[in-house]
Write a protein that holds these residues in place. Structure first.
Motif, PDB file in Angstrom:
ATOM      1  N   LYS A 108       6.935  -3.523  -3.972  1.00 17.31           N
ATOM      2  CA  LYS A 108       7.506  -4.768  -3.173  1.00 17.31           C
ATOM      3  C   LYS A 108       8.876  -4.705  -3.659  1.00 17.31           C
ATOM      4  O   LYS A 108       9.949  -5.104  -2.875  1.00 17.31           O
ATOM      5  N   GLU A 109       9.326  -4.667  -4.868  1.00 16.29           N
ATOM      6  CA  GLU A 109      10.631  -4.844  -5.544  1.00 16.29           C
ATOM      7  C   GLU A 109      11.649  -3.490  -5.332  1.00 16.29           C
ATOM      8  O   GLU A 109      12.660  -3.580  -5.736  1.00 16.29           O
TER       9      GLU A 109
ATOM     10  N   ALA B 283      -2.001  -3.616  -9.295  1.00 13.41           N
ATOM     11  CA  ALA B 283      -1.298  -4.703  -9.309  1.00 13.41           C
ATOM     12  C   ALA B 283       0.195  -4.608  -9.539  1.00 13.41           C
ATOM     13  O   ALA B 283       1.273  -4.648  -8.687  1.00 13.41           O
ATOM     14  N   GLU B 284       0.475  -3.893 -10.751  1.00 14.08           N
ATOM     15  CA  GLU B 284       1.742  -3.692 -11.242  1.00 14.08           C
ATOM     16  C   GLU B 284       2.426  -2.657 -10.227  1.00 14.08           C
ATOM     17  O   GLU B 284       3.763  -2.834  -9.779  1.00 14.08           O
TER      18      GLU B 284
ATOM     19  N   LYS C 163       8.804   4.194  -4.600  1.00 11.29           N
ATOM     20  CA  LYS C 163       8.408   4.221  -3.207  1.00 11.29           C
ATOM     21  C   LYS C 163       6.759   4.154  -3.173  1.00 11.29           C
ATOM     22  O   LYS C 163       6.103   4.667  -4.042  1.00 11.29           O
ATOM     23  N   LYS C 164       6.098   3.939  -2.102  1.00  8.08           N
ATOM     24  CA  LYS C 164       4.746   3.854  -1.530  1.00  8.08           C
ATOM     25  C   LYS C 164       4.390   5.470  -1.386  1.00  8.08           C
ATOM     26  O   LYS C 164       5.255   6.314  -0.944  1.00  8.08           O
TER      27      LYS C 164
END
Length: 484
Positions: free
Chosen positions: A292-293, A285-286, A297-298
């Motif tokens: 998202k912020e 979740a973090e 990077k993913k």
């Protein structure tokens, strides 16, 4: 008392007449001296030895300790024929390589001399002033670093000029003389000090005073010394082995504690603390929030961990995970040195030299500006910096937000930094890095390899308890290392 001190003590007691009891039936050294002098006179008369100048009387100041009534103080020159050797001219190769053993001080071994590496020819012997010393002669080194080194010949041999040999008259046991010289080695070294090349002379040797026991007592003293010395040698070996163990033990104990910690054996598990699965939910979740912020990077999913990769069993409440799954790995970089505006600010710029044997990275010598920080890679406080080029595996926690150079991969976010730090100190982690390092002159581990390293993950509360227990016990290892 160490073994050398013990050996010195035994030798000192021997030459003071305290190692074995005196026996009246063995006579006196005064009677023995009369026999020695008679033999010397006979050898002079038969022209086997030359008459030498009388040696001075021994003064009370030259007697360093009391000796038994049956003993006598004598000078070494009274007990035998002393002579130094010589070296045939090296300009004549034909003088060397014959069948006459030729001994140098480096060949002395504080024991019996059964063979020597060099020899001279009969021609070399004839063209030098060296002498063939018979079996049983006692040898002592007079020059350089070998002063006082000893030997007893078991072969007839010549010597070089740095060696003095004694062929004893009847009445003195060569092994008693040997042990006396051994006991006095420090005195000979002291006498030889002070010059450009330390040395003692034949004159100093023959002038040395020695306590002389009756002949049979000499043999009993030597027998007692040789009964005790093997025990001292065994004691010395045991002491050496113990010191080695003591030196290794603190480091071995630290490794064992770290291994117990990451196996879940250092502290008990507590049901109320939940499981690592619960922790993983929070980590995901973090991580999603940071993506998202746009703070991180993913990344691509990492391969699943196979059973073959798991080196040992862990508690049911723990999980095996790859570092890239539970953290973000950041490889540092160096802003261009051609841009002075990138440097001189207050942003710490960490390098491998700042990672020493401490839990926290040292204060760096270099700082970046805000512009330099943007060109480098931001690393948050609490990240574990790992050196991944050269001395790979060295790690420490960043005490402040900052940046690192390209030799460092930093493990950031999500789990308790102190637990992560102690995991990085473990052999399990270091061996993983070494296994995947490049096979080049300078080992390198890139970011993707660090991400794939596996870590045993406990619940968060247990991570804190593990660290507390480690930091209670590890100072004891340091105390052992400081006071072995």
């Amino acid at each position: 008392m160490n073994a050398q001190d013990l050996k010195s003590s035994i030798l000192q007691r021997a030459i003071e007449g305290k190692l074995v009891p005196q026996r009246q039936e063995e006579g006196t050294a005064k009677e023995l001296l009369a026999e020695i002098r008679a033999e010397k006179a006979r050898l002079i008369k038969e022209k086997k030895i030359k008459k030498s100048k009388p040696l001075p009387e021994i003064t009370d100041e030259e007697k360093p300790f009391d000796i038994p009534d049956s003993w006598e103080w004598v000078r070494l020159g009274e007990l035998g024929e002393w002579c130094s050797g010589a070296t045939p001219s090296r300009q004549h190769p034909e003088y060397f390589g014959g069948n006459i053993p030729w001994l140098k001080t480096g060949d002395l071994n504080d024991g019996y001399i059964k063979k020597v590496p060099e020899s001279i020819t009969n021609e070399g012997f004839q063209h030098s002033s060296t002498k063939i010393n018979p079996i049983g002669s006692v040898l002592i080194a007079m020059y350089g670093a070998t002063i006082g080194r000893l030997g007893i010949l078991q072969i007839p041999a010549t010597t070089n000029q740095a060696c003095c040999a004694c062929e004893l008259f009847y009445g003195t046991y060569n092994k008693y003389l040997f042990y006396f010289l051994l006991a006095n080695r420090k005195n000979f070294i002291k006498q030889g000090a002070g010059g450009a090349q330390p040395n003692i002379s034949k004159a100093k040797i023959i002038d040395t005073t020695m306590p002389l026991p009756p002949m049979e007592e000499q043999h009993r003293i030597v027998a007692k010394i040789e009964e005790l010395l093997p025990d001292i040698d065994a004691y010395d070996k045991a002491q050496t082995e113990l010191r080695t163990i003591e030196q290794r033990f603190p480091n071995a104990m630290k490794k064992s504690l770290l291994q117990y910690a990451i196996e879940g054996k250092l502290v008990p598990q507590r049901k109320e603390e939940g499981t690592a699965k619960d922790l993983l939910v929070k980590i995901r979740a973090e991580k999603a929030q940071l993506i998202k912020e746009k703070k991180i990077k993913k990344t691509k999913p990492l391969p699943a961990i196979t059973d073959d990769e798991k080196p040992y069993a862990i508690p049911d409440s723990w999980e095996w995970r790859r570092l890239g799954d539970i953290s973000t790995i950041v490889t540092g970089g160096t802003p261009s040195k051609s841009q002075p505006l990138y440097y001189g600010g207050n942003v710490p710029f960490y390098k491998p030299a700042d990672i020493q044997d401490n839990k926290y990275v040292n204060t760096p010598k270099e700082f970046l500006s805000i512009m330099g920080k943007e060109k480098a890679k931001f690393v948050p406080k609490g990240s574990v910096a790992v050196n991944c080029i050269g001395n790979i595996g060295k790690s420490a926690i960043l005490p402040r937000d900052g940046a690192t150079n390209q030799q460092i991969n930093s493990i950031c976010y999500y789990i308790y930094p102190d637990y992560l730090y102690w995991f990085c100190q473990s052999m399990m982690f270091i061996l993983q890095l070494k296994k995947v390092s490049s096979m080049t002159t300078i080992p390198i581990v890139n970011k993707s390899k660090v991400e794939q390293c596996i870590i045993p993950l406990p619940p968060l509360a247990e991570q804190h308890r593990i660290v507390a227990k480690l930091e209670e016990l590890l100072p004891l290892c340091q105390q052992l290392a400081a006071n072995p």
